[in-house]
Design an enzyme around this catalytic site. Structure first.
Site, mmCIF file in Angstrom:
data_model
loop_
_atom_site.group_PDB
_atom_site.id
_atom_site.type_symbol
_atom_site.label_atom_id
_atom_site.label_comp_id
_atom_site.label_asym_id
_atom_site.label_seq_id
_atom_site.Cartn_x
_atom_site.Cartn_y
_atom_site.Cartn_z
ATOM 1 N N LYS A 34 -5.840 16.993 2.486
ATOM 2 C CA LYS A 34 -6.666 16.243 3.027
ATOM 3 C C LYS A 34 -5.865 15.016 3.434
ATOM 4 O O LYS A 34 -4.770 14.647 3.169
ATOM 5 C CB LYS A 34 -7.732 15.418 2.069
ATOM 6 C CG LYS A 34 -7.210 14.854 0.782
ATOM 7 C CD LYS A 34 -8.230 14.418 -0.238
ATOM 8 C CE LYS A 34 -7.828 13.695 -1.443
ATOM 9 N NZ LYS A 34 -8.799 12.874 -2.078
ATOM 10 N N TYR A 254 8.792 -15.599 10.281
ATOM 11 C CA TYR A 254 7.459 -16.398 10.243
ATOM 12 C C TYR A 254 7.224 -16.961 9.389
ATOM 13 O O TYR A 254 7.213 -16.791 8.048
ATOM 14 C CB TYR A 254 6.390 -15.338 10.546
ATOM 15 C CG TYR A 254 6.261 -14.803 12.190
ATOM 16 C CD1 TYR A 254 5.975 -15.535 13.091
ATOM 17 C CD2 TYR A 254 6.253 -13.352 12.374
ATOM 18 C CE1 TYR A 254 5.949 -14.987 14.617
ATOM 19 C CE2 TYR A 254 6.082 -12.846 13.493
ATOM 20 C CZ TYR A 254 5.927 -13.508 14.577
ATOM 21 O OH TYR A 254 5.957 -13.173 15.697
#
EC number: 5.1.1.1
Length: 356
Positions: A34, A254
């Protein structure tokens, strides 16, 4: 060309499948594929898992993809069909269905003859305490007895909530499962996921359902894949695209969250959260260059990370292992406060995919 790449080692996948066979010698194997084979790419994995007795998927669409790729093994829909109009398609494709609520039971009864004529088993889910899916005891006993009286072959199924740890619910779930199994005998049975395959050989029964162990990640927080004799299937890598020498008190990335405490060599690597690399590490995080750990410094950005390569021989184009055999995905996950399953499943389509 940007070199963010996911490599899938099919030999490792086959090795891990053989480990399941060694551990559960008398059980059939439903290999869980899955979520695009846990993010590994179902196209790259099915051939390596071809010796499985069946495949397990979450929904009809995932099962249809298996058929479109030419694989005819039995497929189990582990959440069953989502609407009655899916039932004829499931039957035509020879998908076995789990049922876990009354409406699915009614849909199955409506399509009884076609289902039985295809030789399909019906998997009946016990809710033994996880409280996601399933019939509770004693309702499930009546469901299974009714299905058997209608001519269905039933598999009693259950999922452990805490197979990866010691928890009092484990014993409660085991005892409920065994009680229901005894009350419904003869009935086929399946309750072992990856962790349970290792922990409870006495519960392997007719079918085991390995998932994460197939892909070379550990179902246990306190045992590595090496401890479990498994091999990582995915290697996620990128390359160094820039080199910077920085001085004490200079910042990186950042927010200027990283401040150098000494002169350092920093490499910029072409990977970021836009590729599925995790951003929010809460513990020191590392990558590997030539099998050696290198610390991630500063914030992960959309397309790049910075790593500390002080004292190392690194040049533009040097390969960087983000996770794989030398930096396990489970360790990257732990540094980010999550589990390996999530990191594998959430990779974006941007990295190039290759299989060996």
């Amino acid at each position: 060309m940007r070199q963010a790449t996911v490599y899938i080692d099919r030999n490792a996948l086959q090795y891990n499948l053989n480990r399941v066979k060694q551990l559960a010698t008398n059980s059939k194997i439903v290999s869980m594929v899955k979520a695009n084979a846990y993010g590994h790419g179902i196209k790259d994995c099915l051939a390596a898992l071809n010796a499985s007795d069946a495949f397990g998927v979450a929904c009809l669409q995932e099962g249809l993809e298996i058929r479109e790729l030419g694989f005819q093994q039995p497929v189990t829909l582990i959440e069953g069909v989502f609407s009655e109009d899916e039932m004829p398609i499931a039957i035509k494709q020879k998908f076995e269905c789990i049922i876990h609520h009354q409406q699915q039971f009614e849909w199955l009864i409506k399509h009884k003859q076609a289902y039985i004529n295809q030789g399909l088993k019906v998997w009946v889910k016990l809710n033994s305490g996880m409280n996601r899916l399933g019939f509770k005891n004693p309702e499930i006993i009546e469901v299974i007895k009714t299905l058997k009286s209608e001519g269905f072959t039933c598999v009693l199924a259950m999922h452990f909530a805490n197979a990866d740890v010691d928890h009092p619910l484990n014993e409660q779930q085991k005892q409920q499962f065994l009680q229901v199994k005894q009350a419904c005998d003869p009935v086929l049975a399946s309750c072992c996921n990856s962790a349970a395959i290792y922990k409870w050989p006495e519960l392997h029964f007719d079918y085991v359902r390995p998932g994460i162990m197939l892909y070379g990640a550990s179902p246990f927080a306190d045992q590595t894949v090496h401890d479990l004799d498994l091999k990582p299937v995915m290697t996620f890598s990128a390359e160094v695209i820039a080199l910077n020498h920085i001085q004490t008190n200079e910042h990186v990335g950042y927010g200027s969250t990283f401040c150098a405490t000494q002169a350092m060599d920093i490499a910029i690597v072409s990977i970021g959260y836009g590729d599925g690399y995790p951003r929010a590490y809460i513990k020191p995080n590392y990558v590997a260059i030539d099998k050696q750990p290198c610390a991630v410094v500063g914030r992960v950005s959309m397309d790049m990370i910075a790593i500390d390569v002080t004292g190392m021989k690194v040049k533009l184009g040097t390969p960087v292992e983000l996770w794989g055999p030398h930096r396990l995905v489970d360790d990257v996950a732990d540094a980010n406060g999550t589990i390996g399953y999530e990191l594998l499943c959430r990779l974006s389509n941007r990295p190039t995919r290759k299989s060996t």
